[in-house]
Write a protein that holds these residues in place. Structure first.
Motif, PDB file in Angstrom:
ATOM      1  N   SER A 271      -1.577  -3.773  -7.850  1.00 55.60           N
ATOM      2  CA  SER A 271      -0.150  -4.206  -7.237  1.00 55.60           C
ATOM      3  C   SER A 271       0.981  -3.311  -7.627  1.00 55.60           C
ATOM      4  O   SER A 271       1.949  -3.207  -6.729  1.00 55.60           O
ATOM      5  CB  SER A 271       0.169  -5.768  -7.873  1.00 55.60           C
ATOM      6  OG  SER A 271      -0.068  -5.520  -9.229  1.00 55.60           O
ATOM      7  N   THR A 272       1.033  -2.635  -8.599  1.00 56.77           N
ATOM      8  CA  THR A 272       2.049  -1.822  -9.017  1.00 56.77           C
ATOM      9  C   THR A 272       2.609  -0.793  -7.829  1.00 56.77           C
ATOM     10  O   THR A 272       3.656  -0.759  -7.759  1.00 56.77           O
ATOM     11  CB  THR A 272       1.647  -0.756 -10.272  1.00 56.77           C
ATOM     12  OG1 THR A 272       1.676  -1.892 -11.559  1.00 56.77           O
ATOM     13  CG2 THR A 272       2.829  -0.138 -10.693  1.00 56.77           C
TER      14      THR A 272
ATOM     15  N   ASP B 183      -9.631   4.485  -5.630  1.00 59.97           N
ATOM     16  CA  ASP B 183     -10.945   3.525  -5.689  1.00 59.97           C
ATOM     17  C   ASP B 183     -10.674   2.526  -4.681  1.00 59.97           C
ATOM     18  O   ASP B 183      -9.642   2.285  -4.103  1.00 59.97           O
ATOM     19  CB  ASP B 183     -11.061   2.721  -7.127  1.00 59.97           C
ATOM     20  CG  ASP B 183      -9.720   2.039  -7.519  1.00 59.97           C
ATOM     21  OD1 ASP B 183      -8.613   2.535  -7.285  1.00 59.97           O
ATOM     22  OD2 ASP B 183      -9.868   1.023  -8.037  1.00 59.97           O
TER      23      ASP B 183
ATOM     24  N   ARG C 236     -11.930  -1.869  -3.678  1.00 57.28           N
ATOM     25  CA  ARG C 236     -12.620  -3.079  -3.931  1.00 57.28           C
ATOM     26  C   ARG C 236     -13.900  -2.764  -2.929  1.00 57.28           C
ATOM     27  O   ARG C 236     -13.617  -2.479  -1.749  1.00 57.28           O
ATOM     28  CB  ARG C 236     -11.956  -4.148  -4.016  1.00 57.28           C
ATOM     29  CG  ARG C 236     -11.144  -4.466  -5.258  1.00 57.28           C
ATOM     30  CD  ARG C 236      -9.961  -3.529  -4.888  1.00 57.28           C
ATOM     31  NE  ARG C 236      -9.001  -3.659  -6.027  1.00 57.28           N
ATOM     32  CZ  ARG C 236      -8.046  -4.480  -6.286  1.00 57.28           C
ATOM     33  NH1 ARG C 236      -7.962  -5.440  -5.383  1.00 57.28           N
ATOM     34  NH2 ARG C 236      -7.432  -4.848  -7.344  1.00 57.28           N
TER      35      ARG C 236
ATOM     36  N   HIS D 221      -8.246   0.431 -18.287  1.00 57.71           N
ATOM     37  CA  HIS D 221      -9.171   1.141 -17.273  1.00 57.71           C
ATOM     38  C   HIS D 221      -7.992   1.877 -16.366  1.00 57.71           C
ATOM     39  O   HIS D 221      -6.992   1.398 -16.391  1.00 57.71           O
ATOM     40  CB  HIS D 221     -10.030   0.161 -16.290  1.00 57.71           C
ATOM     41  CG  HIS D 221      -9.403  -0.685 -15.417  1.00 57.71           C
ATOM     42  ND1 HIS D 221      -8.857  -1.872 -15.681  1.00 57.71           N
ATOM     43  CD2 HIS D 221      -8.892  -0.591 -14.214  1.00 57.71           C
ATOM     44  CE1 HIS D 221      -8.126  -2.351 -14.515  1.00 57.71           C
ATOM     45  NE2 HIS D 221      -8.290  -1.591 -13.414  1.00 57.71           N
TER      46      HIS D 221
ATOM     47  N   ALA E  75      -8.085   3.850 -11.937  1.00 57.20           N
ATOM     48  CA  ALA E  75      -9.180   3.682 -10.858  1.00 57.20           C
ATOM     49  C   ALA E  75     -10.176   2.749 -10.973  1.00 57.20           C
ATOM     50  O   ALA E  75      -9.750   1.532 -11.287  1.00 57.20           O
ATOM     51  CB  ALA E  75      -9.793   5.081 -10.579  1.00 57.20           C
TER      52      ALA E  75
ATOM     53  N   LYS F 253       0.934  -4.331 -20.141  1.00 57.96           N
ATOM     54  CA  LYS F 253       0.412  -2.901 -20.314  1.00 57.96           C
ATOM     55  C   LYS F 253       0.608  -2.237 -21.601  1.00 57.96           C
ATOM     56  O   LYS F 253       0.072  -1.304 -21.754  1.00 57.96           O
ATOM     57  CB  LYS F 253       0.748  -2.082 -18.986  1.00 57.96           C
ATOM     58  CG  LYS F 253       0.684  -2.640 -17.775  1.00 57.96           C
ATOM     59  CD  LYS F 253      -0.706  -2.993 -17.355  1.00 57.96           C
ATOM     60  CE  LYS F 253      -0.947  -3.298 -15.970  1.00 57.96           C
ATOM     61  NZ  LYS F 253      -0.751  -2.495 -14.950  1.00 57.96           N
TER      62      LYS F 253
END
Ligand code: 6PG
Length: 261
Positions: free
Chosen positions: A46-47, A74, A76, A152, A154, A205
């Motif tokens: 989302s960032t 990356d 999904r 994590h 990517a 974060k």
């Protein structure tokens, strides 16, 4: 170019996205001046959506979109129309709003149910685009990365098998906690970039950022720690909320190598 690390702490998320947009523009101008094209890897999650929106509105007419080539760090393992698709997010936030030629956009064919085949196809796409053969690693001009609360980046998750990959460019990485395969560029590709820019926003974060930037924890536990461009720039664009657990919140720049800044 020697490798260097820069940490910039911005007061608000908006300032972070504005700084990121400036960095993208700088990298594009430099790449096109030197090589006639700009290759950028987009991050997911989302960032970056606010950055993509900013680029699509503020840079729409000034950006060299026809000389810009888009890739993903990356994806999904879902079709490009799926709400979880990183491609769909970038398409809606930016690509559908800018005059980039369709042939300049290289997404994962994640609609294929065979994740390993998706990874292999993307690897061949990279090898063909960059004209690199076996044993060679392509150098992207700019790779955007995010960081999860677990460190994590990517789709290289803590303890995942993909962290050990040293030769392939793209893999399907099994993520136990998600009970799913994720498609991801590997560490050799991420660390071959001319510039890697992390965009990290939000208090969730902060603990991982402290671990990555200020502790000696193993990179396998916090994979963002394993991002160290061999011969490129590493830039951390962080907002105050994400930086809230850093003991040293002054902006930093380090020279050759990547000593802990
Ligand atoms: C993904 C990303 C991933 C992301 C981090 C941060 O596919 O989710 O590529 O690495 O950058 O999880 O995600 P947020 O920006 O949503 O916090």
């Amino acid at each position: 170019m020697s490798s260097s690390t820069e940490i910039r702490i911005l007061t608000t998320p908006q300032e972070l996205f504005e700084a990121a947009a400036e960095e993208v523009l700088r990298a594009a101008k430099e790449a096109i001046a030197q090589r006639g094209r700009f290759t950028i890897v987009l991050s997911g999650g989302s960032t970056p959506k606010s950055l993509f929106n900013l680029l699509a509105t503020n840079a729409r007419t000034v950006f060299p979109w026809d000389r810009t080539f888009f890739f993903w760090g990356d994806e999904r393992h879902v079709p490009p129309t799926d709400p979880d698709s990183n491609y769909r997010m970038a398409e809606e936030a930016m690509l559908s709003k800018i005059p980039v030629p369709a042939g300049n956009v290289f997404r994962f064919a994640a609609e294929n149910p065979d994740a390993a085949a998706v990874a292999e196809a993307y690897e061949q796409t990279l090898r063909k685009f960059f004209q690199v053969g076996p044993g060679q690693i392509p150098a992207f001009d700019l790779i955007l990365l995010g960081m999860g609360p677990d460190g994590h980046t990517a789709s290289l998750f803590p303890g995942s098998p993909g962290l050990q990959e040293k030769t392939r460019l793209v893999i399907a990485n099994w993520v136990e906690k998600l009970k799913a395969s994720r498609l991801t560029l590997t560490l050799p590709v991420l660390n071959a970039a001319r510039c890697v820019a992390f965009l990290v926003s939000g208090t969730d974060k902060a603990p991982a950022l402290h671990a990555v930037l200020e502790s000696d924890v193993a990179g396998e536990q916090y994979p963002s720690k394993l991002i160290r461009p061999v011969d490129g720039k590493l830039i951390w664009l962080i907002d105050r909320a994400a930086a809230s657990q850093l003991t040293d919140r002054n902006e930093k720049q380090s020279g050759p190598g990547h000593p802990k800044v």
